[in-house]
Design a protein around this motif. Structure first.
Motif, PDB file in Angstrom:
ATOM      1  N   ASP A   1      -3.117  -1.261  -8.581  1.00 34.30           N
ATOM      2  CA  ASP A   1      -4.578  -1.305  -8.620  1.00 34.30           C
ATOM      3  C   ASP A   1      -5.121  -0.135  -9.433  1.00 34.30           C
ATOM      4  OD1 ASP A   1      -6.942  -2.774  -7.196  1.00 34.30           O
ATOM      5  OD2 ASP A   1      -7.424  -0.644  -7.071  1.00 34.30           O
TER       6      ASP A   1
ATOM      7  N   THR B   1      -9.027   4.943  -2.389  1.00 32.19           N
ATOM      8  CA  THR B   1      -7.911   4.249  -3.040  1.00 32.19           C
ATOM      9  C   THR B   1      -7.904   2.758  -2.745  1.00 32.19           C
ATOM     10  OG1 THR B   1      -6.368   4.671  -1.223  1.00 32.19           O
ATOM     11  CG2 THR B   1      -6.426   6.293  -3.006  1.00 32.19           C
ATOM     12  N   TRP B   2      -8.598   2.315  -1.695  1.00 30.96           N
ATOM     13  CA  TRP B   2      -8.678   0.891  -1.367  1.00 30.96           C
ATOM     14  C   TRP B   2     -10.083   0.580  -0.880  1.00 30.96           C
ATOM     15  CZ3 TRP B   2     -10.151  -0.642   3.489  1.00 30.96           C
ATOM     16  CH2 TRP B   2     -10.078   0.320   4.497  1.00 30.96           C
ATOM     17  N   THR B   3     -10.456  -0.701  -1.018  1.00 22.84           N
ATOM     18  CA  THR B   3     -11.740  -1.156  -0.495  1.00 22.84           C
ATOM     19  C   THR B   3     -11.526  -2.440   0.291  1.00 22.84           C
ATOM     20  OG1 THR B   3     -12.315  -2.452  -2.457  1.00 22.84           O
ATOM     21  CG2 THR B   3     -13.036  -0.149  -2.415  1.00 22.84           C
TER      22      THR B   3
ATOM     23  N   PHE C   1       0.860  -1.179   0.000  1.00 26.64           N
ATOM     24  CA  PHE C   1       0.000   0.000   0.000  1.00 26.64           C
ATOM     25  C   PHE C   1       0.894   1.227   0.000  1.00 26.64           C
ATOM     26  CE2 PHE C   1      -2.972  -3.172   1.462  1.00 26.64           C
ATOM     27  CZ  PHE C   1      -4.180  -2.774   0.912  1.00 26.64           C
TER      28      PHE C   1
ATOM     29  N   ASN D   1      -9.887  -4.933  -2.268  1.00 27.70           N
ATOM     30  CA  ASN D   1      -8.446  -5.120  -2.130  1.00 27.70           C
ATOM     31  C   ASN D   1      -8.112  -6.030  -0.958  1.00 27.70           C
ATOM     32  OD1 ASN D   1      -8.492  -1.828  -3.001  1.00 27.70           O
ATOM     33  ND2 ASN D   1      -7.356  -3.270  -4.259  1.00 27.70           N
TER      34      ASN D   1
ATOM     35  N   LEU E   1      -4.287   2.010   7.164  1.00 26.01           N
ATOM     36  CA  LEU E   1      -5.343   2.401   6.248  1.00 26.01           C
ATOM     37  C   LEU E   1      -6.417   3.153   7.017  1.00 26.01           C
ATOM     38  CD1 LEU E   1      -5.762  -0.912   4.193  1.00 26.01           C
ATOM     39  CD2 LEU E   1      -4.159   0.986   3.822  1.00 26.01           C
TER      40      LEU E   1
ATOM     41  N   GLY F   1      -2.395   4.400  -2.769  1.00 16.08           N
ATOM     42  CA  GLY F   1      -3.221   3.205  -2.836  1.00 16.08           C
ATOM     43  C   GLY F   1      -2.421   1.948  -3.093  1.00 16.08           C
ATOM     44  N   PRO F   2      -3.107   0.816  -3.275  1.00 14.93           N
ATOM     45  CA  PRO F   2      -2.424  -0.449  -3.518  1.00 14.93           C
ATOM     46  C   PRO F   2      -1.673  -0.403  -4.852  1.00 14.93           C
ATOM     47  CG  PRO F   2      -4.758  -0.801  -3.025  1.00 14.93           C
ATOM     48  CD  PRO F   2      -4.565   0.658  -3.213  1.00 14.93           C
TER      49      PRO F   2
ATOM     50  N   SER G   1      -5.792   3.242  -7.637  1.00 14.29           N
ATOM     51  CA  SER G   1      -4.694   3.961  -6.987  1.00 14.29           C
ATOM     52  C   SER G   1      -4.437   5.289  -7.667  1.00 14.29           C
ATOM     53  CB  SER G   1      -3.408   3.131  -7.032  1.00 14.29           C
ATOM     54  OG  SER G   1      -3.534   1.995  -6.236  1.00 14.29           O
TER      55      SER G   1
END
Length: 191
Positions: free
Chosen positions: A34, A67-69, A26, A95, A129, A30-31, A37
């Motif tokens: 991905d 940016t992430w889930t 990360f 993610n 996160l 973001g990742p 991101s």
């Protein structure tokens, strides 16, 4: 006084763009690798509430708070039970999937998910996160699920069944690596 976590869970799975991986780095945007991101993004259809409360319109550039889930194994099991079918890992473009954090979808904004640190000295990193908000079920991932199972109207059924159980989205507070099997501590917002 040290702040105690709300819960300690476990990382059950990780995906990048729907593909399972054993670890994710990360970065602050973001990742890595991905499609979501980025430090900024354009307002889109799912941002209706934000557009309605400003003079901005769809397509305007804003800070990327998604940016992430993340999903909860326990909540997804409830959705699968309601739909009477399996939701394959990555199909919802999550993610990270965790277990052991009750009411995961309803973590308050600015709650933090804190993962084990790696390295030492100047090379020490620790993924942290931040939760921004609940990730509402949408047609984008509902259609992916419908296509996977070849079942008409599954998108609509998924949106209904996943209300309040679709997980969260957020942004990265501290860059670091997260691995399948890692412990994760969920902390409440700092007040």
């Amino acid at each position: 006084m040290r702040l105690e976590p709300l819960a300690t869970g476990k990382v059950e799975s990780l995906t990048i763009d729907g593909k399972p991986v054993e670890s994710i780095r990360f970065a602050l945007d973001g990742p890595e690798g991905d499609l979501h991101s980025a430090i900024t993004r354009k307002l889109a259809g799912h941002d209706g509430r934000y557009v309605q409360t400003s003079d901005l319109s769809q397509g305007c550039e804003v800070f990327n708070w998604r940016t992430w889930t993340g999903l909860s194994v326990e909540e997804m099991a409830e959705v699968e039970g309601a739909l009477e079918l399996e939701i394959p890992q990555g199909c919802l473009l999550e993610n990270i999937t965790v277990s052991g954090i009750p009411d995961f979808t309803h973590l308050e904004p600015t709650s933090r998910l804190i993962f084990p640190s790696h390295g030492e000295g100047d090379d020490l990193t620790q993924a942290i996160l931040a939760v921004w908000e609940e990730n509402s079920p949408c047609a984008g991932v509902g259609n992916r699920l419908e296509e996977h199972h070849g079942k008409p109207r599954l998108c609509t059924d998924f949106i209904r069944a996943a209300q309040g159980k679709r997980g969260v989205m957020g942004f990265v507070l501290s860059a670091g690596v997260v691995r399948v099997g890692d412990a994760v501590n969920a902390y409440p917002p700092v007040r």
